[in-house]
Motif scaffolding. Structure first.
Motif, PDB file in Angstrom:
ATOM      1  N   UNK A   1      36.267  34.728  40.208  1.00 33.05           N
ATOM      2  CA  UNK A   1      35.589  35.915  40.003  1.00 33.05           C
ATOM      3  C   UNK A   1      36.590  36.928  39.265  1.00 33.05           C
ATOM      4  N   UNK A   2      35.846  38.137  39.089  1.00 33.56           N
ATOM      5  CA  UNK A   2      36.603  39.291  38.352  1.00 33.56           C
ATOM      6  C   UNK A   2      36.102  39.575  37.132  1.00 33.56           C
ATOM      7  N   UNK A   3      36.375  40.827  36.508  1.00 26.81           N
ATOM      8  CA  UNK A   3      35.893  41.290  35.354  1.00 26.81           C
ATOM      9  C   UNK A   3      36.247  40.714  34.228  1.00 26.81           C
ATOM     10  N   UNK A   4      37.370  39.953  34.140  1.00 26.23           N
ATOM     11  CA  UNK A   4      37.862  39.003  33.377  1.00 26.23           C
ATOM     12  C   UNK A   4      37.406  37.698  33.103  1.00 26.23           C
ATOM     13  N   UNK A   5      36.520  37.358  34.025  1.00 24.89           N
ATOM     14  CA  UNK A   5      36.028  36.043  34.008  1.00 24.89           C
ATOM     15  C   UNK A   5      34.577  36.018  33.284  1.00 24.89           C
ATOM     16  N   UNK A   6      34.245  35.297  32.334  1.00 17.61           N
ATOM     17  CA  UNK A   6      33.215  35.034  31.684  1.00 17.61           C
ATOM     18  C   UNK A   6      32.001  34.430  32.403  1.00 17.61           C
ATOM     19  N   UNK A   7      32.642  33.487  33.051  1.00 17.75           N
ATOM     20  CA  UNK A   7      31.708  32.583  33.891  1.00 17.75           C
ATOM     21  C   UNK A   7      32.124  32.493  35.330  1.00 17.75           C
ATOM     22  N   UNK A   8      31.925  33.781  36.252  1.00 13.73           N
ATOM     23  CA  UNK A   8      32.170  33.679  37.696  1.00 13.73           C
ATOM     24  C   UNK A   8      31.477  32.318  38.406  1.00 13.73           C
TER      25      UNK A   8
END
Length: 515
Positions: A297-304
């Motif tokens: 996860x995280x804001x740089x993950x397009x598919x958390x």
């Protein structure tokens, strides 16, 4: 603050931004492609590293033993997939230092072929010792972060006559939902694992503590435990760090673990909920611990999502699977944002301790300006251990580490609650981590000094022993020489006497002839 007075069993803690909704409702992904290479460190647990028994060029099957445990506090590691042993080398570890660690490299063959497995007919009919042996042989360790060999804890539980098994399903760290999804999807398997752990320890009952922000997991576990009256499922308040074992135990039992003691001292053993699932696989399916459910996860993950990952898979491959925009990654963390480890590189393997991979962007890690302390005592209120963070930090700034230790530095769990609530943005937990590192360095230096002193004392004793032996040898040689000299002198005197006797006899004979 009011909650503290309403429930005296809660101490400190914070309500951090959860960031769990992105992954808590997404099923565990089981379709991650098989990596071409797997990197399996031999040290994935507390204690001595496992010792490799495979050689380069050897073919291995999935689940096959790669390295055996050394001693009691150790755990074996197994092949996560079938293939060829490509190398045994030093490879960067998933640690902030990225220092190399001994690693077995498998070049997978794409077949993912299991080694022959023999499952027990009735796992719950096995003796306690057999259950512990299977858990130990499967390399199961604590999956809540401690990675302590689980079989050792089961043995300790049986020997200490434990009355309660506490299953920690708090999962209080922001972003992380791997335990949540595990309970939602595999509750019955987890309950079987709990029953096996109870049998392995000889404990009569178990309590499962789940934070109240996981209603689906709570209902799933309640339903799975409905027919087992000795397993209680309890909701606990959502408050970080409720997942800390001592906080969970205090809330559920109202008892405290002694400062220098263990939970077994008060008749309790604590295991993580994911560990219970690993125990189920180890005993019922005879499968070693070779996979790990990881929250990505995280804001740089397009598919958390949560992904079931083979141990030894490079984190970079997991990031690619979850469509991470690497250009936006400002910080990569293994674990949660509060107590996880920031990784300098992504080319490190997923290990048994990895429950989360967070790819955070600049907006997530914005560091606010540090201001002077206003003496508000908010950090004291937030500390779950009951310490005085500000006072400890002031001692550390003054390089008075012993004074910080007297205030409880060694009891600090580095949860970061004090730093999180500080209105002046003082990075208190950084001071504590620095001080802990300095204390460790000091201990290492003291240990080195003691070792040097011991070696010097041994050398002095050895040299003295050699000197005494040399002196004794010299005396022996001198005495031997003196003895030989005396023998030679005596032989010479005897020869002279014999010669004199012969001469006298000859003279006497000559005189008689003349007469």
């Amino acid at each position: 603050m009011l909650a503290l007075f309403e429930n005296p069993r809660l101490r400190g803690g914070i309500h951090a931004e959860e960031h769990k909704t992105e992954t808590s409702g997404v099923p565990i992904a089981l379709d991650m492609p098989l990596p071409k290479k797997l990197y399996i460190p031999v040290q994935q647990h507390v204690g001595k590293p496992a010792e490799p028994l495979v050689k380069v060029g050897e073919k291995v099957l999935k689940g096959q033993l790669l390295a055996y445990s050394q001693g009691t506090i150790s755990a074996p590691v197994h092949a996560p997939s079938s293939g060829l042993i490509a190398d045994v080398l030093d490879f960067p570890a998933p640690h902030p230092s990225a220092l190399p660690i001994r690693t077995i490299v498998i070049e997978t063959d794409g077949l993912d072929q299991w080694t022959p497995i023999q499952k027990p007919d009735d796992p719950l009919a096995l003796a306690a010792e057999e259950i512990c042996a299977l858990v130990g042989a499967a390399g199961v360790v604590g999956l809540g972060g401690a990675v302590f060999p689980s079989a050792v804890k089961l043995d300790l539980g049986r020997k200490n006559k434990i009355h309660t098994l506490l299953i920690n399903a708090g999962e209080c760290e922001p972003y992380l939902t791997c335990d949540d999804r595990l309970m939602q999807e595999r509750a019955s398997e987890i309950v079987t694992g709990i029953r096996l752990m109870l049998r392995g320890m000889g404990a009569p009952e178990a309590t499962v503590g789940i934070e109240d922000n996981k209603p689906e997991a709570y209902l799933a576990m309640r339903e799975a435990c409905a027919e087992f009256t000795n397993i209680n499922v309890v909701q606990v308040p959502t408050r970080y760090p409720m997942g800390w074992d001592r906080q969970m135990l205090r809330y559920l039992t109202g008892r405290e673990i002694p400062a220098d003691g263990r939970a077994t001292d008060i008749g309790v053993v604590i295991h993580n909920v994911a560990t219970a699932h690993a125990v189920y696989r180890a005993v019922c399916l005879n499968q070693p611990l070779i996979t790990r459910v990881v929250t990505v996860s995280g804001s740089a993950v397009a598919k958390p999502q949560n992904v079931e990952v083979l141990i030894g898979t490079l984190i970079s491959e997991v990031l690619d699977f979850c469509l991470v925009d690497k250009s936006r990654v400002a910080r990569l963390i293994m674990g949660g944002p509060m107590m996880g480890d920031a990784l300098p590189i992504s080319e490190v393997p997923v290990v048994k301790a990895c429950n989360g991979i967070l790819a955070l962007s600049e907006q997530d890690i914005e560091i606010p300006e540090v201001k002077p302390c206003i003496r508000c005592s908010t950090c004291i209120t937030a500390c779950p251990v009951g310490l005085l963070p500000l006072e400890m930090a002031s001692r550390i700034r003054a390089n008075q580490l012993d004074a910080a230790v007297d205030l409880g530095l060694k009891d600090c769990i580095n949860c970061g609650s004090c730093s999180y609530v500080c209105p002046s943005n003082i990075p208190l937990v950084h001071y504590f981590k620095f001080a802990s590192g300095e204390l460790y360095k000091r201990q290492q230096m003291d240990h080195k000094s003691e070792q040097t002193k011991r070696l010097m004392d041994d050398r002095t004793q050895r040299m003295e022993r050699i000197r005494l032996e040399q002196e004794a040898e010299a005396r022996r040689v001198m005495e031997a020489r003196a003895a030989r000299a005396r023998e030679q002198e005596l032989a010479k005197q005897q020869a002279q006497q014999a010669q004199q006797s012969i001469s006298e006899a000859g003279n006497k004979a000559t005189a008689e002839e003349v007469q």
